[in-house]
Design a protein around this motif. Structure first.
Motif, PDB file in Angstrom:
ATOM      1  N   PHE A  14       0.743  -1.175  -0.067  1.00 26.67           N
ATOM      2  CA  PHE A  14       0.114   0.119  -0.017  1.00 26.67           C
ATOM      3  C   PHE A  14       0.690   1.315  -0.041  1.00 26.67           C
ATOM      4  CE2 PHE A  14      -3.588  -2.654   1.785  1.00 26.67           C
ATOM      5  CZ  PHE A  14      -4.578  -2.521   0.616  1.00 26.67           C
ATOM      6  N   ALA A  15       1.947   1.218   0.692  1.00 23.69           N
ATOM      7  CA  ALA A  15       2.830   2.359   0.865  1.00 23.69           C
ATOM      8  C   ALA A  15       3.309   2.724  -0.555  1.00 23.69           C
ATOM      9  CB  ALA A  15       3.977   2.349   1.665  1.00 23.69           C
ATOM     10  N   SER A  16       3.632   1.674  -1.474  1.00 27.99           N
ATOM     11  CA  SER A  16       4.248   2.053  -2.696  1.00 27.99           C
ATOM     12  C   SER A  16       3.272   2.606  -3.655  1.00 27.99           C
ATOM     13  CB  SER A  16       4.752   0.700  -3.217  1.00 27.99           C
ATOM     14  OG  SER A  16       3.663  -0.099  -3.665  1.00 27.99           O
ATOM     15  N   LEU A  17       1.860   2.497  -3.355  1.00 27.60           N
ATOM     16  CA  LEU A  17       0.865   2.922  -4.196  1.00 27.60           C
ATOM     17  C   LEU A  17       0.418   4.481  -3.799  1.00 27.60           C
ATOM     18  CD1 LEU A  17      -1.627  -0.279  -4.392  1.00 27.60           C
ATOM     19  CD2 LEU A  17       0.188   0.598  -6.110  1.00 27.60           C
ATOM     20  N   THR A  18       1.051   4.980  -2.869  1.00 33.75           N
ATOM     21  CA  THR A  18       0.269   5.916  -2.307  1.00 33.75           C
ATOM     22  C   THR A  18       1.260   7.108  -2.584  1.00 33.75           C
ATOM     23  OG1 THR A  18       1.616   5.950  -0.015  1.00 33.75           O
ATOM     24  CG2 THR A  18      -0.680   4.821  -0.182  1.00 33.75           C
ATOM     25  N   SER A  19       0.844   8.502  -2.527  1.00 41.49           N
ATOM     26  CA  SER A  19       1.532   9.464  -2.634  1.00 41.49           C
ATOM     27  C   SER A  19       2.219  10.231  -1.464  1.00 41.49           C
ATOM     28  CB  SER A  19       0.806  10.489  -3.710  1.00 41.49           C
ATOM     29  OG  SER A  19      -0.072  10.784  -2.879  1.00 41.49           O
ATOM     30  N   LEU A  20       2.327   9.580  -0.414  1.00 39.13           N
ATOM     31  CA  LEU A  20       2.888   9.994   0.930  1.00 39.13           C
ATOM     32  C   LEU A  20       4.033  10.515   0.921  1.00 39.13           C
ATOM     33  CD1 LEU A  20       2.012  10.128   4.020  1.00 39.13           C
ATOM     34  CD2 LEU A  20       3.175   7.803   4.157  1.00 39.13           C
ATOM     35  N   GLN A  21       4.313  11.567   1.633  1.00 36.65           N
ATOM     36  CA  GLN A  21       5.820  11.918   1.736  1.00 36.65           C
ATOM     37  C   GLN A  21       6.296  11.718   2.960  1.00 36.65           C
ATOM     38  OE1 GLN A  21       5.465  16.390   0.456  1.00 36.65           O
ATOM     39  NE2 GLN A  21       7.083  15.687  -0.907  1.00 36.65           N
ATOM     40  N   ILE A  22       7.379  11.415   2.826  1.00 35.47           N
ATOM     41  CA  ILE A  22       8.263  10.974   4.179  1.00 35.47           C
ATOM     42  C   ILE A  22       8.712  12.282   4.926  1.00 35.47           C
ATOM     43  CG2 ILE A  22      10.134   9.850   5.265  1.00 35.47           C
ATOM     44  CD1 ILE A  22       9.919   7.936   3.118  1.00 35.47           C
ATOM     45  N   GLN A  57      10.580   9.485  -8.069  1.00 35.76           N
ATOM     46  CA  GLN A  57      11.771  10.217  -7.101  1.00 35.76           C
ATOM     47  C   GLN A  57      11.631  10.005  -5.535  1.00 35.76           C
ATOM     48  OE1 GLN A  57      10.802  14.313  -7.850  1.00 35.76           O
ATOM     49  NE2 GLN A  57      12.567  14.700  -9.416  1.00 35.76           N
ATOM     50  N   PRO A  58      12.678   9.723  -4.796  1.00 38.61           N
ATOM     51  CA  PRO A  58      12.616   9.706  -3.432  1.00 38.61           C
ATOM     52  C   PRO A  58      11.725  10.632  -2.935  1.00 38.61           C
ATOM     53  CG  PRO A  58      14.745  10.445  -3.885  1.00 38.61           C
ATOM     54  CD  PRO A  58      14.000  10.302  -5.433  1.00 38.61           C
ATOM     55  N   ALA A  59      11.134  10.522  -1.279  1.00 39.05           N
ATOM     56  CA  ALA A  59      10.426  11.466  -0.854  1.00 39.05           C
ATOM     57  C   ALA A  59      11.617  12.375   0.076  1.00 39.05           C
ATOM     58  CB  ALA A  59       9.636  10.803   0.186  1.00 39.05           C
ATOM     59  N   SER A  60      12.776  11.894   0.348  1.00 38.36           N
ATOM     60  CA  SER A  60      13.720  12.621   0.902  1.00 38.36           C
ATOM     61  C   SER A  60      15.042  12.050   0.688  1.00 38.36           C
ATOM     62  CB  SER A  60      13.391  12.647   2.519  1.00 38.36           C
ATOM     63  OG  SER A  60      13.482  11.383   3.216  1.00 38.36           O
ATOM     64  N   ILE A  61      16.198  12.992   0.805  1.00 40.59           N
ATOM     65  CA  ILE A  61      17.579  12.529   0.858  1.00 40.59           C
ATOM     66  C   ILE A  61      18.335  12.908   2.238  1.00 40.59           C
ATOM     67  CG2 ILE A  61      19.819  12.827  -0.227  1.00 40.59           C
ATOM     68  CD1 ILE A  61      17.882  13.658  -2.800  1.00 40.59           C
ATOM     69  N   MET A  62      18.951  11.692   2.728  1.00 39.73           N
ATOM     70  CA  MET A  62      19.693  11.992   3.629  1.00 39.73           C
ATOM     71  C   MET A  62      21.301  11.915   3.214  1.00 39.73           C
ATOM     72  SD  MET A  62      18.640  12.299   6.904  1.00 39.73           S
ATOM     73  CE  MET A  62      20.405  11.902   7.518  1.00 39.73           C
ATOM     74  N   ARG A  63      21.903  13.370   3.624  1.00 37.57           N
ATOM     75  CA  ARG A  63      23.287  13.407   3.148  1.00 37.57           C
ATOM     76  C   ARG A  63      23.985  13.713   4.253  1.00 37.57           C
ATOM     77  NH1 ARG A  63      21.491  17.076  -1.359  1.00 37.57           N
ATOM     78  NH2 ARG A  63      21.220  15.952  -3.342  1.00 37.57           N
ATOM     79  N   LYS A  72      11.724   2.803   2.615  1.00 35.53           N
ATOM     80  CA  LYS A  72      10.859   3.786   2.920  1.00 35.53           C
ATOM     81  C   LYS A  72      10.823   4.823   2.056  1.00 35.53           C
ATOM     82  CE  LYS A  72       8.389   2.094   6.497  1.00 35.53           C
ATOM     83  NZ  LYS A  72       7.058   2.095   6.334  1.00 35.53           N
ATOM     84  N   ARG A  73      11.640   4.775   1.195  1.00 37.03           N
ATOM     85  CA  ARG A  73      11.832   5.873   0.050  1.00 37.03           C
ATOM     86  C   ARG A  73      12.469   7.034   0.523  1.00 37.03           C
ATOM     87  NH1 ARG A  73       7.448   8.541  -1.746  1.00 37.03           N
ATOM     88  NH2 ARG A  73       8.621   9.213  -3.774  1.00 37.03           N
TER      89      ARG A  73
END
Length: 327
Positions: free
Chosen positions: A60-68, A86-92, A168-169
């Motif tokens: 279900f998570a993969s089908l949603t447009s939820l942003q992390i 695109q990923p929801a967030s980037i950790m650098r 978790k994108r």
């Protein structure tokens, strides 16, 4: 059939949450997961039911447009739109000039999976990494890379990866342990201590000897850069706080087996001159909590709760001080 029926019922009955763009049915992932867990606990093989629930929620998570919303104190987060490409967030991992006046003066890297990321349960996208609390306790810089859903083989295969996205994108840059260590060295800001905690995601799907061998490769990688390596035992599942039922017996056996073999492997590494130590932090943290130990777990029984993450960091800090790991 029973499991499929239960999933269908919850799929159609849950409301007021995330919209599924395919079926146009709204549902709450947290509610769905809780309901799935409640139903599946009556199924004889409970751990298999848990894995089923986990896979459904990820679907279900993969089908949603939820942003992390990834709230941490390390790295820079780049918010993305709703595009699935695109990923929801980037950790650098950020580069900073070392500050000898701060605390221990050590730079620490925590490397692992969702337990290192601080994921507060499979059903959510909230994080409370123990690295954050550890940095506060030691008054020093503690970075972390926590690849949710990854197993030890993936971590070994991605040692030189500049960028990888987890389940978790969240995209980690760099994702590979060796590359992170190399970049820190090139910036004249090397890591003094590397804390490695992984192995949970392939506990029952990979031969224990392979799991441990992969962890040893990660130890070796960190030691090759002159870092002190802290090998953390695979944490417990909440079901192991008491005598587990039959559905969890294999999980318990594999959990005991991997930690026994990991501890033996670390001793062998020490005999070869590798600067590595094995610590069972989670068991100590649970013992400290006593009868309240269950509150240190999130609702899925596997991940740490926010208080569990802080307790883990507190215990690791104290054990490290007693073993002179931060000096």
């Amino acid at each position: 059939m029973f499991r499929c029926l239960a999933i269908t019922e919850f799929h159609t009955e849950m409301c007021s949450g995330i919209r599924n763009p395919v079926s146009q049915i709204t549902l709450s992932r947290a509610q769905l997961a809780t309901a799935l867990w409640s139903v599946n606990t009556s199924i004889p093989r409970r751990y298999e039911a848990y894995l089923l629930a986990k896979s459904v929620v990820h679907c279900f998570a993969s089908l949603t447009s939820l942003q992390i919303v990834h709230s941490v104190n390390h790295g820079r987060i780049v918010k993305r739109g709703h595009s699935h490409s695109q990923p929801a967030s980037i950790m650098r991992i950020k580069t900073q000039a070392p500050d000898p006046s701060r605390g221990t003066g050590k730079r620490i890297l925590c490397d692992g999976d969702s337990l290192t990321a601080g994921l507060l349960g499979n059903w959510c996208a909230k994080f409370e990494p123990y690295a954050k609390r550890l940095g506060q306790l030691l008054n020093t810089r503690v970075d972390h890379v926590g690849l949710s859903g990854w197993d030890t083989q993936q971590m070994v295969d991605a040692l030189d990866s500049p960028s990888s996205e987890d389940v978790k994108r969240v995209r980690w840059e760099p994702a590979g342990l060796r590359l992170a260590l190399q970049r820190a060295k090139d910036d004249n800001d090397p890591y003094d201590v590397v804390i490695i905690m992984a192995g949970t995601n392939n506990l029952t799907t990979m031969p224990t000897s392979n799991n441990v061998a992969n962890l040893v490769k990660l130890h070796t990688c960190a030691a090759d850069f002159g870092a002190k390596v802290i090998s953390v035992a695979v944490p417990r599942h909440r079901e192991l706080l008491s005598e587990p039922d039959r559905s969890m017996l294999d999980f318990k056996r594999r959990w005991e087996e991997v930690n026994q073999q990991l501890e033996a492997a670390v001793k062998a590494e020490q005999e070869q001159g590798v600067d590595v130590v094995f610590v069972d932090v989670h068991s100590r943290a649970l013992a400290r909590a006593g009868p309240d130990a269950s509150v240190l777990f999130s609702s899925d029984g596997l991940h740490f709760s926010a208080s569990g993450s802080r307790a883990f960091a507190d215990t690791l800090c104290d054990m490290g001080r007693s073993l002179a790991l931060w000096q």
